[in-house]
Design a protein around this motif. Structure first.
Motif, PDB file in Angstrom:
ATOM      1  N   GLY A 127       0.820  -1.208   0.000  1.00 22.44           N
ATOM      2  CA  GLY A 127       0.000   0.000   0.000  1.00 22.44           C
ATOM      3  C   GLY A 127       0.851   1.252   0.000  1.00 22.44           C
ATOM      4  O   GLY A 127       2.094   1.195   0.008  1.00 22.44           O
ATOM      5  N   GLU A 128       0.188   2.391   0.006  1.00 25.99           N
ATOM      6  CA  GLU A 128       0.868   3.682   0.000  1.00 25.99           C
ATOM      7  C   GLU A 128       0.029   4.694   0.775  1.00 25.99           C
ATOM      8  O   GLU A 128      -1.199   4.697   0.673  1.00 25.99           O
ATOM      9  CB  GLU A 128       1.084   4.164  -1.439  1.00 25.99           C
ATOM     10  CG  GLU A 128       1.843   5.473  -1.548  1.00 25.99           C
ATOM     11  CD  GLU A 128       2.054   5.902  -2.994  1.00 25.99           C
ATOM     12  OE1 GLU A 128       2.523   7.039  -3.213  1.00 25.99           O
ATOM     13  OE2 GLU A 128       1.724   5.105  -3.907  1.00 25.99           O
ATOM     14  N   ILE A 129       0.715   5.521   1.561  1.00 18.09           N
ATOM     15  CA  ILE A 129       0.025   6.557   2.317  1.00 18.09           C
ATOM     16  C   ILE A 129      -0.392   7.682   1.374  1.00 18.09           C
ATOM     17  O   ILE A 129       0.412   8.150   0.557  1.00 18.09           O
ATOM     18  CB  ILE A 129       0.920   7.106   3.443  1.00 18.09           C
ATOM     19  CG1 ILE A 129       1.312   5.981   4.406  1.00 18.09           C
ATOM     20  CG2 ILE A 129       0.209   8.221   4.198  1.00 18.09           C
ATOM     21  CD1 ILE A 129       0.148   5.343   5.111  1.00 18.09           C
ATOM     22  N   ARG A 130      -1.646   8.095   1.482  1.00 18.44           N
ATOM     23  CA  ARG A 130      -2.188   9.167   0.648  1.00 18.44           C
ATOM     24  C   ARG A 130      -2.827  10.241   1.521  1.00 18.44           C
ATOM     25  O   ARG A 130      -3.130  10.021   2.695  1.00 18.44           O
ATOM     26  CB  ARG A 130      -3.261   8.603  -0.306  1.00 18.44           C
ATOM     27  CG  ARG A 130      -2.793   7.474  -1.183  1.00 18.44           C
ATOM     28  CD  ARG A 130      -2.163   7.971  -2.423  1.00 18.44           C
ATOM     29  NE  ARG A 130      -1.912   6.902  -3.384  1.00 18.44           N
ATOM     30  CZ  ARG A 130      -1.396   7.091  -4.584  1.00 18.44           C
ATOM     31  NH1 ARG A 130      -1.114   8.311  -4.983  1.00 18.44           N
ATOM     32  NH2 ARG A 130      -1.172   6.078  -5.392  1.00 18.44           N
ATOM     33  N   PHE A 131      -3.041  11.414   0.900  1.00 18.92           N
ATOM     34  CA  PHE A 131      -3.790  12.457   1.595  1.00 18.92           C
ATOM     35  C   PHE A 131      -5.230  11.985   1.827  1.00 18.92           C
ATOM     36  O   PHE A 131      -5.807  11.283   0.985  1.00 18.92           O
ATOM     37  CB  PHE A 131      -3.835  13.744   0.762  1.00 18.92           C
ATOM     38  CG  PHE A 131      -2.498  14.423   0.616  1.00 18.92           C
ATOM     39  CD1 PHE A 131      -1.850  14.957   1.717  1.00 18.92           C
ATOM     40  CD2 PHE A 131      -1.899  14.547  -0.627  1.00 18.92           C
ATOM     41  CE1 PHE A 131      -0.622  15.595   1.577  1.00 18.92           C
ATOM     42  CE2 PHE A 131      -0.675  15.174  -0.781  1.00 18.92           C
ATOM     43  CZ  PHE A 131      -0.031  15.699   0.332  1.00 18.92           C
ATOM     44  N   ASN A 132      -5.767  12.379   2.938  1.00 18.89           N
ATOM     45  CA  ASN A 132      -7.191  12.177   3.173  1.00 18.89           C
ATOM     46  C   ASN A 132      -7.929  13.217   2.335  1.00 18.89           C
ATOM     47  O   ASN A 132      -7.934  14.410   2.666  1.00 18.89           O
ATOM     48  CB  ASN A 132      -7.508  12.349   4.665  1.00 18.89           C
ATOM     49  CG  ASN A 132      -8.960  12.060   4.984  1.00 18.89           C
ATOM     50  OD1 ASN A 132      -9.829  12.101   4.113  1.00 18.89           O
ATOM     51  ND2 ASN A 132      -9.233  11.775   6.238  1.00 18.89           N
ATOM     52  N   GLN A 133      -8.523  12.776   1.231  1.00 20.91           N
ATOM     53  CA  GLN A 133      -9.143  13.715   0.299  1.00 20.91           C
ATOM     54  C   GLN A 133     -10.327  14.449   0.918  1.00 20.91           C
ATOM     55  O   GLN A 133     -10.704  15.524   0.445  1.00 20.91           O
ATOM     56  CB  GLN A 133      -9.588  12.975  -0.972  1.00 20.91           C
ATOM     57  CG  GLN A 133      -8.443  12.396  -1.778  1.00 20.91           C
ATOM     58  CD  GLN A 133      -7.466  13.457  -2.256  1.00 20.91           C
ATOM     59  OE1 GLN A 133      -7.864  14.584  -2.554  1.00 20.91           O
ATOM     60  NE2 GLN A 133      -6.193  13.113  -2.326  1.00 20.91           N
ATOM     61  N   ASP A 134     -10.900  13.889   1.981  1.00 22.75           N
ATOM     62  CA  ASP A 134     -11.977  14.584   2.678  1.00 22.75           C
ATOM     63  C   ASP A 134     -11.455  15.751   3.504  1.00 22.75           C
ATOM     64  O   ASP A 134     -12.238  16.606   3.932  1.00 22.75           O
ATOM     65  CB  ASP A 134     -12.736  13.611   3.594  1.00 22.75           C
ATOM     66  CG  ASP A 134     -13.443  12.525   2.798  1.00 22.75           C
ATOM     67  OD1 ASP A 134     -13.744  12.780   1.609  1.00 22.75           O
ATOM     68  OD2 ASP A 134     -13.684  11.440   3.358  1.00 22.75           O
ATOM     69  N   ARG A 135     -10.136  15.758   3.753  1.00 22.61           N
ATOM     70  CA  ARG A 135      -9.520  16.829   4.528  1.00 22.61           C
ATOM     71  C   ARG A 135      -8.381  17.485   3.758  1.00 22.61           C
ATOM     72  O   ARG A 135      -7.370  17.900   4.324  1.00 22.61           O
ATOM     73  CB  ARG A 135      -8.991  16.270   5.855  1.00 22.61           C
ATOM     74  CG  ARG A 135     -10.036  15.664   6.752  1.00 22.61           C
ATOM     75  CD  ARG A 135     -10.963  16.734   7.314  1.00 22.61           C
ATOM     76  NE  ARG A 135     -10.245  17.680   8.173  1.00 22.61           N
ATOM     77  CZ  ARG A 135     -10.745  18.832   8.598  1.00 22.61           C
ATOM     78  NH1 ARG A 135     -11.970  19.188   8.240  1.00 22.61           N
ATOM     79  NH2 ARG A 135     -10.041  19.626   9.389  1.00 22.61           N
TER      80      ARG A 135
END
Length: 436
Positions: A127-135
Motif C-alpha cells: 500500500g501507500e500513504i495518501r492524503f485524506n481527500q476529505d480533509r
C-alpha cells in the motif's frame, strides 16, 4: 758367438714372451666372466629371498585382517567401528559453539524457552500513504488578479481562517462597488417606501404610490442581497473594512500547506490552483487488493499498517473497498483510515498492510530470528553447558514473529532467541579453522 747362435737365442726369447702373454690374457678373461656370473647369481638369490619374505608378510597380514573381521571390529577393508565413533564426535564438535556469559551479553545473544504461541494467518498487501481527500483543499483565488503578498510558507501548519495571501483584483473592486451601490439604493427605497406608506395610511396619497414604492423597495432589497452573495461566493470581505480591490485568501481549516504555486507580483486566474492544504492528522493507506483476495478484505476490519522504510506500525480500520477492478492491474482499491497525530505517516510512504484471517495455537515455537541456515540445514542454536549447539529442526507455519517447530525440539528447550546469526558466524569460523 756365431751369428747363427745369436738369432736362435733371440727367437727363443720372443717365443717365451709370446707364450707368457697368451697365458695371461686367457686367464684374465675367464676370471672376469666368472665374476659376472657370480654377481648375477647373487642378485637372483636376493630377489628370491625378498619375494619370499613379502609373501610371508602378506599372508600374515591377511591372517590378522581375517582375525579382525571375525571379531566384528573391522569390515575387511581396513575400516574399524571406532572410525564411525570418531566421525560422529567430529560432527558434534563441528556443530558446537563455545561462548561465555560475558561474551553473550556483549554480543547481544539472548535465550528463551520453546513454548506454545498463537500464530496468526495473515494476508499482507502492499500500500501507500495518501492524503485524506476529505480533509484536503486545492485553494484557487476564484478571481483574476495580481498577487500582492504571500504570508504562508510551504510546509507551514496553519489554522482555520488564517491569512494566506492577498490579491489585487479589478473584478472584486467592481463587485464591491455594485454591492455598495445596491445598499445605497436599498436605503433610499426603504425611506421612500416608509413615507409613502405613512401618507397612504393618513389618506394623503393614493394607494398606487404606496404600492409602487413598496415594489421598488423590494427590488432594491433583492439587488443588494444578490451583490452581497457574489462577494460571499468568492470569499471576499463584505463589511467594507478592506480596500475595494483587495482579495484575501484564507485557510478553510486547520492543516499543513503541502503545495504553493504563487509568488508576489504573479498574475493568477480564477481557476489557478495556487495552494494545497491538507489536514495530515488523518491520512489514508490505499492498498491494491487482488481479485482472489476480495473476500478477505471487508469494511470495518481491523488491520495493521507497517512502514517499509523504518520500524513503525499502527492499527487502523478498512473504511472502503472498491467494487471495480483496474483494467491494467486487475486489482481493487481499498482504503484504511489512519490517525496520524505525530505526522509520522507522510503521503507517498510505502507500507505493508497485514490483514489477519485466522489464529492457531501451536505447542512448540521459537522466535523467527532464531531460525538459521547452516550448510543447507535449518537449525536452532540450543543452549549447552559450554555454549550452544546447532540443532537441525523441521519448521512449519510462521507469522513473522514466531515459527512452528515440527521436529527437532521439545517444549521448554532453552535456545538462542536473539543473536543467532552471531553464533552462526562463530560456527563458520571454527569450522574453517578445523578444516585447516
Amino acid at each position: 758367438m756365431k751369428q747363427n747362435q745369436k738369432f736362435a737365442i733371440i727367437g727363443i726369447i720372443l717365443a717365451t714372451i709370446a707364450l707368457a702373454a697368451l697365458v695371461y690374457f686367457t686367464t684374465g678373461t675367464s676370471d672376469s666372466k666368472s665374476n659376472k656370473e657370480d654377481a648375477h647369481q647373487h642378485s637372483e638369490d636376493e630377489g628370491k629371498d625378498s619375494k619370499s619374505k613379502s609373501e610371508k608378510e602378506h599372508k600374515a597380514g591377511d591372517g590378522d585382517n581375517h582375525a579382525k573381521s571375525s571379531d566384528g571390529k573391522d569390515d575387511g577393508h581396513g575400516h574399524s567401528d571406532s572410525d564411525g565413533d570418531d566421525h560422529s564426535a567430529e560432527e558434534a564438535e563441528a556443530d558446537a559453539v563455545s561462548i561465555t556469559e560475558e561474551a553473550m551479553k556483549l554480543s547481544g545473544v539472548e535465550t528463551e524457552k520453546t513454548g506454545e504461541a498463537i500464530l496468526e494467518s495473515k494476508l499482507t498487501l502492499p500500500g501507500e500513504i495518501r492524503f485524506n481527500q476529505d480533509r484536503t483543499a486545492h485553494i484557487v483565488p476564484r478571481v483574476d488578479g495580481v498577487v500582492e503578498n504571500v504570508y504562508a510558507e510551504l510546509g507551514q501548519q496553519v489554522k482555520k481562517g488564517q491569512l494566506l495571501a492577498t490579491i489585487a483584483s479589478t473584478s472584486v473592486s467592481e463587485m464591491r462597488s455594485e454591492a455598495r451601490g445596491a445598499q445605497k439604493r436599498l436605503a433610499l427605497a426603504k425611506i421612500t417606501y416608509e413615507r409613502e406608506k405613512k401618507l397612504w395610511e393618513e389618506k394623503i396619497s393614493a394607494q398606487q404610490d404606496y404600492l409602487q414604492a413598496e415594489q421598488v423597495y423590494q427590488e432594491a432589497m433583492i439587488a443588494a442581497q444578490n451583490a452581497s452573495q457574489k462577494l460571499i461566493a468568492i470569499g471576499a470581505d463584505t463589511n467594507g473594512s478592506t480596500a475595494m480591490n483587495r482579495f484575501e485568501l484564507r485557510a478553510p481549516f486547520d492543516g499543513m500547506l503541502v503545495e504553493r504555486h504563487l509568488s508576489m507580483g504573479e498574475a493568477v486566474t480564477a481557476s489557478t490552483n495556487v495552494m494545497t492544504l491538507s489536514d495530515l492528522s488523518n491520512v489514508w493507506a490505499e492498498i491494491a487488493v487482488p481479485a482472489k483476495e476480495l473476500n478477505s478484505v471487508l469494511v470495518g476490519m481491523s488491520v495493521k499498517v507497517r512502514a517499509t522504510s523504518f520500524e513503525s506500525e499502527v492499527m487502523g480500520k478498512v473504511s472502503y473497498v472498491g467494487s471495480l477492478l483496474g483494467e491494467q492491474t486487475r486489482t481493487a482499491t481499498a482504503r484504511v483510515t489512519l490517525q496520524n497525530p505525530k505526522l509520522s505517516w507522510r503521503p507517498g510512504l510505502f507500507v505493508n498492510v497485514d490483514i489477519v484471517s485466522s489464529e492457531t495455537k501451536v505447542p512448540v515455537t521459537v522466535t523467527s530470528d532464531a531460525i538459521q541456515s547452516v550448510e543447507e540445514r535449518t537449525v536452532v542454536f540450543v543452549r549447552t553447558p559450554d555454549g550452544f549447539k546447532a540443532t537441525p529442526v523441521e519448521t512449519g507455519r510462521t507469522d513473522g514473529k514466531h515459527t512452528e517447530i515440527k521436529k527437532g525440539l521439545e517444549a521448554g528447550t532453552v535456545y538462542a532467541s536473539k543473536g543467532a546469526f552471531i553464533l552462526k558466524s562463530e560456527l563458520g569460523k571454527s569450522t574453517a579453522e578445523h578444516a585447516h
